[in-house]
Enzyme design. Structure first.
Site, PDB file in Angstrom:
ATOM      1  CG  HIS A  29      42.110  39.503  65.691  1.00  0.00           C
ATOM      2  ND1 HIS A  29      42.608  40.440  64.922  1.00  0.00           N
ATOM      3  CD2 HIS A  29      41.626  39.920  66.681  1.00  0.00           C
ATOM      4  CE1 HIS A  29      42.177  41.541  65.656  1.00  0.00           C
ATOM      5  NE2 HIS A  29      41.755  41.491  66.618  1.00  0.00           N
ATOM      6  CB  SER A  83      41.982  44.372  67.769  1.00  0.00           C
ATOM      7  OG  SER A  83      40.736  43.681  67.368  1.00  0.00           O
ATOM      8  CD  GLU A 124      44.193  40.071  61.625  1.00  0.00           C
ATOM      9  OE1 GLU A 124      43.768  39.800  62.666  1.00  0.00           O
ATOM     10  OE2 GLU A 124      45.044  40.703  61.214  1.00  0.00           O
TER      11      GLU A 124
END
Length: 519
Positions: free
Chosen positions: A409, A194, A315
């Site tokens: 995610h 990320s 995600e």
């Protein structure tokens, strides 16, 4: 700082600033809280990092050091994500897990940059425990760096990107020092997820890191630079609420707790899916001389660096499921599509193409996947296209056992670190995460850090993507090529008059989502 030895068998290693004493834990040596830079407060507030003061004797490195100032996650996100807070000013520290402390070892090294939107997270998150990497012959280094306005505020009276400069200082520390911990300074893999992946991409493209990085892993984050005005708006909105000038000098005089509460309130309208003002890495003419992705695509940065890159299948679900936002976006329908078009600067052809490719998907899934492709997957795909033969792509597809999250995610982290049994991994994955998937993913990361080959075909004109978590690991050719083609088809962006309408729609959507978050 000095401390008396508590056990003559504790591992001791030297650093440029003094010796440190770690602990033997489950057969590997662990050193925690080693300072790589001075505390970033007082005269160093909002400034680039400087070396720490040397110490006499042996400094105890048995516990995690202070974490960078940060606001807590909202209750909706805290159900899924842990974020320990360790008080103290000496927050520019790092941790080392190694099976062979002491000079003479030549083990591969993996340097971990945590995620958290550049506003949250730390190296003390239990999911990032480096024991499994050290167990399998890789020295794992995890890094704390400044966050939020302290690390990524844009001010007229200080240099930009102090948080990224912290990471560079840590990387230099690793290169200069890791041999004392058994690591090979010529086999450093920089890895992040990320915001950590975005940081990894920026450092790959930085002229100052040439020769420091042999390999890199980008998990769910592309190389990118934020628009300067987007970051300035965050700072100005904070300044307006605090009724102070938008300068580093004025911000440094504000109580830290008040600063964090103000940052959290201003950031409430920001979202990876919906955009909005947010902190980010900016082009600064120095450490970030130009857009990192373009520099890497042009081949002028990180020559010869092997890349492992990928994403999770769903995600967007971590961004929309907590607090029920996914249902809210589903109900908004056309407004959600208009917001996504504005976020991606796309014409009607793009969402129409996604609906044709996935007629069973509702508005939230279509918008989520469309924005994820535009912001995350397509840049990584383009980077692989520019660096065939030395790039490896993957898709993590295992759905969480927590309702509604899917393969969201950050879900892959417990598998990469092989920490799936830790309660903090269970928060996101639920009970019963498959150990065989952890063996496959963790093993691939170990192989990549060791040899540069994770165990599947490198990128070529067949577009191989390794799918992990959807049955046995297998390689698929171009699983998202049809979606990516929609962005490459030359479909026109919205007309300027239409752009104003879409911008209004996305503002309405952000306000609506913010109202849901408040409740």
């Amino acid at each position: 700082m000095t401390a008396e030895r508590t056990d003559p068998e504790d591992p001791v290693a030297g650093t440029p600033y003094g010796a440190v004493r770690g602990r033997w834990e489950r057969g590997v040596a662990v050193f925690r809280g080693i300072p790589y830079a001075a505390p970033p407060f007082g005269e160093h507030r909002f400034r680039p990092p400087v070396p720490p003061e040397p110490w006499d004797g042996v400094r105890d490195a048995g516990a995690f050091g202070p974490t960078a100032p940060k606001p807590p996650y909202s209750p909706a996100f805290a159900r899924y994500l842990s974020d320990p807070v360790i008080p103290g000013d000496d927050c520019l520290n790092l941790n080392v897990w190694t099976p062979e402390p002491g000079p003479g070892g030549r083990l591969p090294v993996l340097v971990w940059l945590h995620g958290g939107a550049l506003t949250r997270g730390s190296s003390a998150v239990p999911v990032y425990d480096g024991h499994a990497f050290a167990r399998d012959g890789v020295v794992l280094v995890s890094v704390n760096y400044r966050l939020g306005v302290e690390g990524y505020g844009l001010f007229p009276d200080t240099p930009p990107n102090p948080g990224l400069r912290d990471q560079l200082a840590a990387l230099r520390w690793v290169h200069d020092t890791i041999a004392a911990f058994g690591g090979d300074p010529d086999r450093i893999t920089l890895c992040g997820q990320s915001a950590g992946a975005i940081s990894t991409g920026a450092l790959l493209a930085a002229p100052q890191t040439q020769g420091l990085i042999r390999r890199a892993v980008l998990q769910s984050g592309p190389p990118e630079a934020s628009e300067r005005d987007k970051v300035r708006r965050m700072v100005r909105r904070m300044a307006n609420r605090l009724r102070i000038p938008a300068t580093a000098q004025a911000f440094a005089e504000v109580d830290r707790g008040l600063l964090l509460r103000t940052q959290a309130e201003v950031g409430r309208l920001s979202s990876p899916v919906l955009g909005g003002p947010a902190f980010g890495i900016v082009v600064d003419g120095d450490l970030v001389p130009r857009d990192p992705l373009q520099a890497l695509l042009d081949g002028e940065a990180a020559p010869g660096v092997d890349l492992l890159m990928g994403w999770t299948r769903d995600e967007y679900r971590l961004w929309l499921v907590p607090g029920g936002l996914v249902d809210h976006v589903e109900r908004l329908g056309p407004v959600a599509f208009a917001g996504a078009m504005a976020r991606c600067r796309a014409g009607h052809e793009v969402p129409r193409g996604y609906r044709t490719l996935h007629p069973e998907a509702g508005p939230a899934e279509t918008v989520g996947q469309m924005v994820t492709d535009h912001l995350l997957r397509l840049p990584l795909h383009r980077l692989a296209e520019a660096r065939p033969g030395s790039s490896y792509l993957y898709e993590f597809a295992w759905p969480s056992n927590r309702p509604g999250l899917g393969a969201c995610h950050a879900l892959e982290l417990g598998f990469v670190f092989d920490t799936g049994e830790d309660p903090d991994s269970v928060r996101l994955a639920g009970e019963g995460a498959p150990q065989e998937l952890a063996d496959a993913m963790h093993g691939a990361w170990v192989r990549f850090a060791t040899t540069g080959d994770p165990g599947w075909q490198p990128w070529d004109d067949t577009h191989p993507v390794r799918v992990l978590g959807d049955g046995e690991p297998h390689t698929v050719s171009g699983p998202r090529d049809a979606e990516f083609a929609l962005w490459n088809s030359g479909a026109p962006a919205p007309h300027p008059e239409r752009t104003a309408e879409l911008a209004l729609a996305v503002r309405r959507l952000r306000r609506s989502v913010a109202a849901v978050r408040r409740h």
